[in-house]
Enzyme design. Structure first.
Site, PDB file in Angstrom:
ATOM      1  N   ASP A   1      43.999  41.108  38.557  1.00  0.00           N
ATOM      2  CA  ASP A   1      43.486  40.013  37.732  1.00  0.00           C
ATOM      3  C   ASP A   1      42.244  40.343  36.903  1.00  0.00           C
ATOM      4  OD1 ASP A   1      45.341  38.871  39.397  1.00  0.00           O
ATOM      5  OD2 ASP A   1      43.965  37.486  40.363  1.00  0.00           O
TER       6      ASP A   1
ATOM      7  N   ASP B   1      39.133  31.894  43.500  1.00  0.00           N
ATOM      8  CA  ASP B   1      39.185  32.174  42.059  1.00  0.00           C
ATOM      9  C   ASP B   1      38.351  31.195  41.230  1.00  0.00           C
ATOM     10  OD1 ASP B   1      41.077  33.985  43.039  1.00  0.00           O
ATOM     11  OD2 ASP B   1      42.769  32.733  42.455  1.00  0.00           O
TER      12      ASP B   1
ATOM     13  N   GLU C   1      46.733  29.576  41.593  1.00  0.00           N
ATOM     14  CA  GLU C   1      45.684  30.585  41.558  1.00  0.00           C
ATOM     15  C   GLU C   1      45.009  30.621  40.183  1.00  0.00           C
ATOM     16  OE1 GLU C   1      46.458  34.078  44.612  1.00  0.00           O
ATOM     17  OE2 GLU C   1      47.735  34.289  42.839  1.00  0.00           O
TER      18      GLU C   1
END
Length: 490
Positions: free
Chosen positions: A37, A166, A221
């Protein structure tokens, strides 16, 4: 500097030289080891900073660090030393995804999820996920003594204390801060929760910004929230999604929720949602607001279910998408490659109003580092049009358009993959004023397709040897084609 962080910095410096030539030229890739990510995408001291989930020691996922790079133009990236390593009690299992913001004193604040493992009374292990901060100068960062600054104990009853990760932080016009965090409610689906702070250190829970209700996968997410063109926009990456027609594929996908946002009371009312990218390899997008007030988004160009296909025997894995400029038009997220990529266009080749049927090639229209614009006008009898890219005697990747069904398909099953995995993806794409407009960015082993002026995007990695540079066109009936091709050159 602590031992764990210093070890990562020494390792990447000593190993990056051997893998430099394997990497893409126009996409940020892992310095060494594993990348997933995008994190901390931000502007700091007039430069773009990109951090990323990082395991420097192998091309497979491992204890998460934060890799780091910076750029002046979003295309040329300079690697910086590892920014974060799992070296504290509260992040001993990893420094997971997060974001960044500039403080009043000019310091750069990173906000991330710290993960540790604890043993339950029954002997099983579980994660403890908390939100933490580190403050620094654009190269070196010090974790705050108050960490973790947000814990699951701050959540209301029924919110998961395990899936809580996150954070995306941003600053309001009044100087205060908000952040959204992915979470799971009691029904096991997904939601995005909202926190506020006056100083980015002391936080309080505000509310649930958006709730899944088991309509789109499970855990949500990597949330990102911003206002754009007088709309509130929430980007999410849902896990474990069941396919929904051609809009959402199965597995881990990306989605954009668009609606109204009450800035004073921090209330978001969703009006519509749609996929962000309709290909196979795009996840966990994160955005930044530039100094010129452009909203730019980048995503991890990979897929959790197929990421092992490209890293056997390699010392690195993972790259980001081309940064994309965003707009909201008619309640739809429009995305196109940032204009900075045009500075790298060379050797223009152009063909206009070419009418043909069957197979067609064009002199000098080939390559694996190119920017290709194609406009197709099918005749009334045309059923199928296709482009084959990265083509040789054995391999190719196809972009196929079924005119009658308005169905655009990216198909890589002949790109060199030797595994029985999903290799094609489709999207509903009606003609626009009788035309199909495509813009294709190829960079070694990736293809990003932008459709009808950014109305949709499809991203896909390919497995083809770099010597396969051919490009050909096919139509079952007469079509008219316009194309412009540029080499991308640094």
């Amino acid at each position: 500097m602590n031992i764990i962080l210093n070890k990562a910095r020494e390792y990447e410096m000593n190993h990056e030289g051997a893998i430099k030539l394997q990497k893409p030229d126009f996409h940020l890739a892992s310095r060494v080891g594993w990348m997933n990510d995008p994190n901390g995408f931000s502007v700091y001291n007039n430069e773009y900073h990109m951090f990323y989930q990082y395991h420097p020691y192998s091309a497979s996922w491992g204890p998460m660090h934060w890799g780091h790079a910076k750029s002046k133009d979003l295309i040329n990236w300079e690697y910086l030393p590892t920014a974060l390593a799992p070296d504290q009690e509260y992040d001993q299992f990893g420094c997971f995804s997060g974001s960044a913001v500039t403080l009043d004193d000019g310091k750069h604040l990173l906000m991330y999820t710290g993960v540790k493992k604890v043993k339950l009374p029954n002997g099983e292990e579980t994660d403890i996920q908390t939100q933490c901060i580190a403050i620094g100068d654009g190269v070196n960062y010090k974790k705050h003594p108050n960490n973790p600054v947000i814990t699951a104990d701050m959540l209301p009853e029924g919110c998961s204390k395990v899936d809580f990760r996150d954070p995306k932080i941003w600053r309001k016009e009044d100087g205060s801060y908000l952040c959204v965090v992915g979470n799971r409610p009691a029904d096991g689906s997904g939601q995005v929760v909202l926190f506020s702070s006056k100083n980015a250190i002391d936080w309080k829970y505000e509310d649930i910004l958006s709730y899944n209700g088991n309509r789109l996968g499970k855990m949500w997410e990597c949330p990102d929230f911003f206002e754009l063109n007088e709309k509130g926009v929430l980007l999410i990456s849902p896990q474990d999604v069941l396919p929904q027609g051609y809009e959402y594929g199965g597995g881990n996908v990306t989605a954009c929720l668009i609606g109204d946002f009450d800035n004073e009371n921090n209330i978001f009312k969703e009006e519509i949602n749609h996929a962000i990218d309709y290909g196979l390899d795009f996840y966990a997008p994160q955005s930044v607001l530039t100094e010129s007030q452009r909203r730019i988004m980048v995503g991890w160009m990979a897929n959790w279910d197929t990421n092992g296909l490209q890293n056997p025997g390699r010392e690195w894995f993972g790259q980001m998408s081309i940064p994309r400029e965003l707009h909201v038009i008619n309640n739809r997220l429009i995305q196109n490659p940032v204009k900075e990529i045009e500075n790298y266009r060379k050797n223009k080749v152009e063909y206009q109003e070419v009418t043909f049927k069957g197979n067609k090639t064009f002199e000098a229209v080939k390559g694996r580092r190119i920017d290709l614009e194609v406009i197709v006008k099918p005749s009334i009898n045309c059923d199928e049009f296709s482009i084959k890219l990265a083509q040789d005697e054995v391999c190719y990747t196809a972009i196929k358009y079924d005119v009658k069904k308005s169905l655009l398909t990216m198909d890589r099953k002949f790109s060199g993959c030797r595994r029985a995995v999903l290799n094609e993806k489709s999207a509903i794409v009606p003609l626009k004023d009788g035309l199909l407009k495509l813009r294709l960015i190829l960079d070694k082993q990736s293809i990003e397709t932008f459709i009808n002026d950014g109305d949709k995007a499809m991203t896909m990695l390919i497995f083809t040897d770099l010597n396969a540079e051919g490009i050909s066109f096919f139509s079952d009936e007469e079509i008219t084609l316009n194309l412009v091709k540029y080499d991308l050159v640094k």
